[in-house]
Design a protein around this motif. Structure first.
Motif, mmCIF file in Angstrom:
data_model
loop_
_atom_site.group_PDB
_atom_site.id
_atom_site.type_symbol
_atom_site.label_atom_id
_atom_site.label_comp_id
_atom_site.label_asym_id
_atom_site.label_seq_id
_atom_site.Cartn_x
_atom_site.Cartn_y
_atom_site.Cartn_z
ATOM 1 N N UNK A 92 -17.737 1.643 29.452
ATOM 2 C CA UNK A 92 -18.144 1.699 28.039
ATOM 3 C C UNK A 92 -18.690 0.409 27.472
ATOM 4 N N UNK A 93 -18.500 -0.715 28.173
ATOM 5 C CA UNK A 93 -18.947 -1.978 27.593
ATOM 6 C C UNK A 93 -20.469 -2.067 27.514
ATOM 7 N N UNK A 94 -21.166 -1.198 28.225
ATOM 8 C CA UNK A 94 -22.625 -1.141 28.124
ATOM 9 C C UNK A 94 -23.074 -0.491 26.818
ATOM 10 N N UNK A 252 -18.212 -7.524 44.157
ATOM 11 C CA UNK A 252 -18.043 -7.507 42.695
ATOM 12 C C UNK A 252 -17.162 -8.648 42.177
ATOM 13 N N UNK A 253 -17.133 -9.791 42.877
ATOM 14 C CA UNK A 253 -16.314 -10.902 42.389
ATOM 15 C C UNK A 253 -16.829 -11.454 41.062
ATOM 16 N N UNK A 254 -18.137 -11.342 40.797
ATOM 17 C CA UNK A 254 -18.664 -11.820 39.519
ATOM 18 C C UNK A 254 -18.427 -10.821 38.393
ATOM 19 N N UNK A 255 -18.042 -9.598 38.724
ATOM 20 C CA UNK A 255 -17.763 -8.583 37.704
ATOM 21 C C UNK A 255 -16.296 -8.682 37.310
ATOM 22 N N UNK A 256 -15.965 -9.851 36.758
ATOM 23 C CA UNK A 256 -14.590 -10.202 36.406
ATOM 24 C C UNK A 256 -14.524 -10.499 34.918
ATOM 25 N N UNK A 300 -18.986 4.243 41.654
ATOM 26 C CA UNK A 300 -19.899 4.504 40.550
ATOM 27 C C UNK A 300 -20.865 3.371 40.268
ATOM 28 N N UNK A 301 -20.826 2.315 41.052
ATOM 29 C CA UNK A 301 -21.794 1.244 40.908
ATOM 30 C C UNK A 301 -21.391 0.126 39.976
ATOM 31 N N UNK A 302 -20.136 0.140 39.519
ATOM 32 C CA UNK A 302 -19.624 -0.928 38.672
ATOM 33 C C UNK A 302 -18.194 -1.220 39.061
ATOM 34 N N UNK A 303 -17.638 -2.279 38.493
ATOM 35 C CA UNK A 303 -16.266 -2.638 38.853
ATOM 36 C C UNK A 303 -15.456 -2.910 37.590
ATOM 37 N N UNK A 304 -14.510 -3.836 37.687
ATOM 38 C CA UNK A 304 -13.511 -3.966 36.631
ATOM 39 C C UNK A 304 -14.107 -4.372 35.294
ATOM 40 N N UNK A 305 -14.970 -5.372 35.265
ATOM 41 C CA UNK A 305 -15.545 -5.805 33.997
ATOM 42 C C UNK A 305 -16.289 -4.665 33.314
#
Length: 312
Positions: A92-94, A252-256, A300-305
């Protein structure tokens, strides 16, 4: 200030105090992965997305509940029901973002943004009355609705925000054009934003960059069209500008995200991919790494952030 020139941007940014607002959110919100499945429209420009047979909705739901529990240990975290008609809604952050300061760093009326998503399947998420009413009627936030204008601007997917300084790092792609980036900058009342092209095949800046509580950054240079931009960001946050390898980026380490001044959350896969140097650099910046297993969600193409909406 809005600039494509890293040298000019950081010359300006170095003169700004870290007094724009709280560096971390006061609460968070999630959307449950009900009906989680491959969205073919989104897959068209998201190389991280798995094939349809790689989706396990039951496992994704269980992992999402564990994420909720983990975040709720530190700050209030609410979770909205999902909708089978919006299979990407667990990111949802998008679509929704919040702000509470103006460009001078002075308190301003709290507001929530509704983004303009590129794909019609995601544009449905912006229509959700329950989430809009939560911000507008329950929290009393003013609405800034960008969803009906023509320029894609996928909010804090496309824009990584340094909330302490009021800085935006906005990655341009098919999901956020330059006009959309300017709309995000203006709606959040940011002091300065750096616009840069993402590398071919990248769709969101928050997959290749994270700013952690205003004092550290995780940077994946391979995700930038111009590696010099990544190097300039790393230099600005030195000695806590942490440069990630391609393997760390792919996990996805940068998706933090930092939701407290002393913890950074990332997926279990990202945590395992962290090199000893990266983990030591986070510790030197004062962060403990908290991980949650999210492999089913990462299909789904995304991670935690991507799962976490911030409430400022």
């Amino acid at each position: 200030m809005i600039s494509r020139d890293p040298q000019a941007f950081f010359a300006h940014a170095r003169g700004l105090a870290a007094d724009f607002g709280p560096p971390v959110a006061r609460a968070a919100f999630l959307v449950a992965p009900d009906g989680f499945a491959r969205a073919e429209q989104s897959a068209g420009d998201n190389r991280y997305m798995a094939a349809a047979e790689g989706f396990d909705p039951g496992r994704a739901s269980a992992q999402h509940r564990e994420l909720h529990r983990s975040l709720a240990e530190v700050l209030p975290t609410v979770c909205f029901a999902g909708d089978p008609d919006t299979p990407d809604a667990l990111f949802p952050n998008n679509v929704f973002a919040t702000g509470r300061a103006d460009a001078a760093g002075d308190p301003a009326p709290a507001r929530y943004l509704v983004g303009r998503m590129r794909h019609p399947v995601r544009q449905r998420e912006a229509e959700r009355a329950d989430i809009r009413d939560f911000f507008g009627q329950v929290l009393g936030y003013a609405e800034v609705d960008l969803s009906l204008q023509p320029h894609p601007c996928e909010l804090t997917g496309s824009a990584v925000i340094d909330r302490a300084r009021g800085l935006g790092y906005i990655g341009l792609s098919e999901r956020c054009d330059e006009a959309g980036a300017r709309l995000i900058h203006q709606a959040l009342g940011l002091r300065a934003s750096l616009l840069f092209e993402l590398a071919p095949g990248e769709y969101h800046a928050n997959v290749v960059l994270a700013v952690l509580a205003g004092r550290a950054a995780l940077i994946a240079p391979a995700g930038f069209a111009d590696p010099a931009t990544a190097a300039a960001i790393a230099a600005f946050y030195a000695p806590h500008g942490i440069v990630l390898s391609a393997a760390e980026q792919g996990a996805f380490a940068a998706n933090a995200i930092a939701l407290s001044s002393y913890r950074v959350w990332m997926s279990g896969g990202a945590g395992r991919a962290l090199s000893a140097d990266s983990r030591a650099a986070l510790a030197a910046a004062g962060f403990a790494v908290v991980t949650v297993e999210l492999d089913a969600i990462e299909a789904g193409g995304g991670s935690l952030r991507c799962c976490v909406g911030e409430i400022f």
